[in-house]
Design a protein around this motif. Structure first.
Motif, short mmCIF file in Angstrom:
data_model
loop_
_atom_site.label_atom_id
_atom_site.label_comp_id
_atom_site.label_asym_id
_atom_site.label_seq_id
_atom_site.Cartn_x
_atom_site.Cartn_y
_atom_site.Cartn_z
N ALA A 1 -23.05 -15.54 10.28
CA ALA A 1 -23.45 -16.08 9.03
C ALA A 1 -23.45 -15.98 8.27
O ALA A 1 -24.56 -14.92 8.43
CB ALA A 1 -24.08 -17.99 9.87
N TYR A 2 -23.21 -16.47 7.39
CA TYR A 2 -24.53 -17.10 6.00
C TYR A 2 -25.21 -17.70 5.51
O TYR A 2 -24.65 -19.01 5.48
CB TYR A 2 -22.88 -15.98 4.51
N SER A 3 -26.24 -18.32 4.62
CA SER A 3 -26.69 -19.43 4.79
C SER A 3 -28.13 -19.38 3.38
O SER A 3 -28.26 -18.20 3.14
CB SER A 3 -27.20 -20.28 5.80
N GLY A 4 -28.30 -20.36 3.13
CA GLY A 4 -29.38 -19.94 2.17
C GLY A 4 -30.93 -20.54 2.12
O GLY A 4 -30.44 -20.58 3.54
N ARG A 5 -31.65 -20.96 1.65
CA ARG A 5 -32.73 -21.06 1.68
C ARG A 5 -33.01 -22.70 2.59
O ARG A 5 -31.74 -22.72 1.87
CB ARG A 5 -33.81 -20.62 0.54
N PRO A 6 -33.93 -23.05 2.95
CA PRO A 6 -33.47 -24.30 3.49
C PRO A 6 -32.87 -25.95 2.14
O PRO A 6 -33.71 -25.00 0.88
CB PRO A 6 -34.90 -24.52 3.33
N GLY A 7 -31.89 -26.33 2.26
CA GLY A 7 -31.61 -26.48 1.53
C GLY A 7 -30.56 -27.86 1.67
O GLY A 7 -30.91 -28.46 2.52
N PRO A 8 -29.42 -27.79 0.65
CA PRO A 8 -28.73 -29.52 0.84
C PRO A 8 -28.01 -29.24 2.37
O PRO A 8 -26.83 -29.14 2.49
CB PRO A 8 -28.33 -29.83 -0.25
N LEU A 9 -28.27 -29.84 3.58
CA LEU A 9 -27.68 -29.90 4.55
C LEU A 9 -27.44 -31.79 5.07
O LEU A 9 -27.49 -31.71 5.90
CB LEU A 9 -27.95 -29.03 5.80
N GLY A 10 -28.02 -31.95 4.35
CA GLY A 10 -27.51 -34.01 4.20
C GLY A 10 -26.75 -34.23 4.74
O GLY A 10 -26.53 -36.06 4.98
N ALA A 11 -25.42 -33.58 3.98
CA ALA A 11 -24.03 -34.17 5.59
C ALA A 11 -24.00 -33.85 6.86
O ALA A 11 -22.54 -34.30 7.19
CB ALA A 11 -23.17 -34.18 4.58
N ARG A 12 -25.21 -32.92 7.43
CA ARG A 12 -24.32 -32.29 8.67
C ARG A 12 -23.76 -33.62 9.77
O ARG A 12 -25.67 -34.32 9.83
CB ARG A 12 -25.41 -31.17 8.36
N HIS A 13 -22.59 -32.84 10.43
CA HIS A 13 -22.70 -33.86 11.37
C HIS A 13 -22.59 -35.75 11.41
O HIS A 13 -22.99 -36.45 11.60
CB HIS A 13 -23.56 -34.74 12.61
N THR A 14 -22.25 -35.85 9.88
CA THR A 14 -21.88 -37.46 8.90
C THR A 14 -20.75 -37.37 8.78
O THR A 14 -20.23 -36.56 8.51
CB THR A 14 -23.01 -37.74 8.43
N ARG A 15 -20.07 -38.60 8.54
CA ARG A 15 -18.75 -39.14 7.97
C ARG A 15 -18.85 -38.45 6.79
O ARG A 15 -17.72 -38.31 5.84
CB ARG A 15 -19.21 -40.21 7.27
N TYR A 16 -19.93 -37.77 6.02
CA TYR A 16 -20.12 -36.96 4.41
C TYR A 16 -19.87 -35.47 4.55
O TYR A 16 -19.70 -35.04 3.03
CB TYR A 16 -21.28 -37.54 3.55
#
Length: 724
Positions: free
Chosen positions: A509-524
């Motif tokens: 995978a590719y990913s960044g530093r700890p960042g915006p994962l606020g929508a993971r596994h949600t409606r958003y």
């Protein structure tokens, strides 16, 4: 005294090859497994492949697949599988859907109510946002904790921070009991250990919420204004231990009779619904590290007075999994398979990040290889592309397919390459150390268009890299850092291949530093969210597609598969020394009896050196030499990819049936990260300290390392004969 290891050519090379893809030096560097006479043609084909993935195609495909939810067991999930089937057949490759029954619980009724000292009823359903049309689509169901036990309980509440093992141990040391209580825990991204640790201490239920200090307004604007998690968002996901869900496959089993299924009710609630509970907790003030961002005094609840009713009833029906399989047959070694896969089901919402970002990347890699095939290329080995169902509720689809085809996979599967999600950032991977030089060369030769260097150089010079376990390794003084694969955990579709069957498996995978994962596994977790915050422009999704295509090309066509073993024994020795340091400081364990294991590792190091010497003449072969020796190399290659099977515990009656690997995997049922080297030994040292169990784990490891060394030695002998 153990003899010193011979120098590792793989380790000596680390940090030495920092060449940007496409530079003259990179063009001159060899490709492991290919004679020098074939390297130029291979590089030309890879360059042709890298030019095919298209950002607009990737974006359009994601948008189509994320217009609404597609939870496993629903018609929408089946529709995604059928759309993929039609798309893959349109590429001119053979494709089909394989179906499997599995018992999958979905919620029928859920109630969470604060009954005293004030009354508050939790919503349990995320609202749609007019600003994002995908969140307004039909088909959403209330957020839920997968495989939670049915029940109806009313009890006082205890606050347990994240509900990790160290949290409960601190409560134990403070004399705070959760017996007979409902525990309230912050999410923290880890589900399965919470209920188990709570149930062992007599808790009657678990409520899980996201505190805004972790992913919400405390760290930035919430969605839709910004990328952070809204207060009304809830992370849906499985709360079962994946290693035990084989009890429910094939429609077998029933609620409560699978070892990893929660025995008490577990429910997820929004932060805004946790706030009234937190506000009414009594007892001691929580430690500073346990305090979130809400304007209340965080207390442990050991003095009341908050009481909550939680009631849960699910439909434990047998539902159908739909796996999509595409095959490009090999022209020379059809019975040797390179597998590439990801899952297609999403949970909580449309799943733009998890898994659709990876799904469209792998789809584009298949389209790339199909176009090369249409232009005349034929892979030497068979390629299989797979899209799994049911990953989000317990790695169900890949496990079912693997069990159905287990015998063929043991014979034929060279490598399984897995994807799951991708965001703008740097490369990361889990996998066996025998594939580390292969991956390092791949990244050395793969340009990162966003940065103008190779992916390897970007990784080594990056400001901070997210590791699979969630920690960040920072660059030291801006210099290059050695690239390393992390050990395999339980939380991806790669797990059953590597940990149960011993197939070399990698998660990439590719990913960044700890960042915006606020929508993971949600409606958003929508296309709009993804394209705004996670990979604007889809450059990283395109890069992941190129990564999978190049890896598949090399594994399909290398005359000698690019496994390398010289770095394995030194790596394992360092990891074991770290475990021994912990054991020496643990009263119930003490110094580990590692002398036999050091001897076994010495034997492995010597076998690895002999294999490298045997492989050296390959670089001088001509194309005609390769053609004449291809059949003679086939059994050598089989020994290489089947070597990993030697690291499985042959005794299938003990330990988690899912995690038979003695070197990679999870420490078991309580792990916070789910990833540890030597998991069975680590469990006996860290999670359940026991000197006798540790000695038994070491004895099993000694036997496994010796089997592995013998396999490497046999490959060296066979290779010498094949190249003579």
């Amino acid at each position: 005294m153990a003899r010193p290891f011979p120098p590792s050519s793989a380790l000596l090379a680390l940090g030495a090859v920092l060449v940007a893809g496409g530079s003259p030096l990179a063009a001159q560097a060899g490709i492991r497994g290919f004679p020098d006479a074939l390297a130029a043609a291979q590089r030309a084909r890879e360059a042709e492949a890298r030019a095919i993935p298209n950002r607009d195609t990737l974006a359009a495909h994601m948008e189509r697949l994320t217009r609404g939810p597609h939870l496993v067991g629903t018609p929408a999930s089946r529709a995604v599988a059928e759309a993929l089937l039609a798309r893959w057949r349109s590429y001119g490759v053979d494709a089909h859907i394989e179906t499997f029954p599995a018992r999958i619980p979905l919620p029928v009724s859920q109630v969470v109510e604060l009954v005293s000292p004030e009354r508050h009823v939790a919503t349990l359903q995320e609202p749609g946002l007019p600003e994002d049309p995908a969140t307004m689509a039909p088909g959403y169901i209330p957020s839920f904790a997968g495989f939670a036990a049915d029940g109806d309980v009313t009890a006082e509440v205890a606050y347990v921070n994240y509900g990790f093992q160290e949290d409960f141990r601190l409560l134990d040391s403070l004399g705070v009991s959760v017996r007979g209580k409902i525990v309230l825990a912050r999410d923290g991204g880890v589900s399965a250990p919470k209920w188990r640790l709570a149930a062992e201490r007599g808790a009657v239920g678990v409520l899980v919420y996201h505190d805004p200090k972790d992913e919400g307004y405390y760290t930035g604007d919430a969605y839709p204004k910004g990328a952070r998690r809204p207060e009304f968002a809830m992370r849906t996901g499985s709360h079962a231990g994946s290693e035990d869900l084989t009890d429910l496959m094939g429609g077998a089993g029933a609620p409560g009779n699978a070892g990893g299924v929660p025995t008490i009710p577990v429910m997820v609630i929004a932060g805004q619904d946790a706030l009234p509970i937190l506000r009414n907790l009594g007892g001691a003030v929580a430690p500073e590290a346990w305090r979130g961002a809400y304007p209340v005094t965080y207390r442990l609840g050991n003095g009341g007075p908050a009481r909550v009713r939680m009631a849960l009833r699910s439909d434990w029906a047998v539902r159908t999994l739909h796996n999509v399989v595409a095959t490009i047959p090999g022209a020379r070694s059809e019975a040797q398979w390179v597998l590439v896969g990801t899952h297609h089901d999403a949970i909580g919402g449309p799943g733009a990040d998890d898994p659709i970002s990876s799904l469209v990347a792998i789809d584009e890699a298949l389209r790339t290889l199909a176009q090369l095939r249409a232009r005349g290329w034929r892979p030497a080995r068979t390629l299989k592309f797979l899209a799994w169902d049911g990953e989000e509720l317990g790695i169900l689809g890949s496990l079912a397919w693997m069990d159905r085809h287990a015998d063929a996979l043991r014979r034929s599967a060279i490598v399984y390459l897995n994807g799951d999600n991708v965001q703008a950032g740097w490369f990361r991977a889990q996998g066996p150390p025998s594939l580390q030089p292969f991956v390092q060369e791949l990244l050395r030769d793969l340009p990162d268009p966003e940065r103008g260097v190779s992916v390897l150089e970007a990784w080594q010079q990056g400001p901070g890299i997210m590791n699979p376990g969630g920690s960040v390794t920072a660059a030291s003084g801006g210099g290059a850092r050695p690239f390393a694969l992390a050990p395999m955990g339980l939380n991806t579709d790669a797990a059953p291949f590597g940990l149960k069957l011993g197939i070399p498996a990698m998660h990439m995978a590719y990913s960044g530093r700890p960042g915006p994962l606020g929508a993971r596994h949600t409606r958003y977790e929508t296309y709009q969210y993804y394209s705004r915050f996670l990979d604007p422009g889809f450059g990283t999704v395109a890069l992941l597609s190129r990564t999978f295509a190049m890896a598949a090309l090399r594994l399909a066509d290398a005359p000698l598969l690019p496994f390398a073993f010289t770095g394995v024994a030194p790596l394992w020795r360092r990891q074991l020394e770290d475990i021994d340091k912990v054991a020496r400081a643990t009263p119930r364990v003490g110094a580990l009896p590692l002398a036999p294991l050091w001897e076994a590792l010495d034997t492995l190091a010597q076998a690895a050196a002999r294999y490298e010497a045997a492989a050296a003449p390959l670089t001088r072969l001509s194309p005609d030499d390769v053609a004449r020796r291809w059949n003679a190399l086939a059994p050598v290659n089989a020994r290489l990819y089947q070597a990993e099977q030697a690291l499985l515990d042959p005794d299938t009656t003990r330990g988690p049936r899912y995690n038979r690997h003695l070197v990679m995997g999870t420490t078991g049922l309580y792990s916070r990260t789910g990833v540890n080297p030597f998991p069975h030994l680590t469990r006996a040292v860290v999670e359940r300290p026991d000197a006798a169990v540790a000695r038994d784990a070491i004895e099993r490891l000694v036997a496994a390392v010796r089997r592995y060394a013998a396999q490497v030695d046999a490959a060296a002998v066979a290779l010498t004969a094949a190249l003579r």
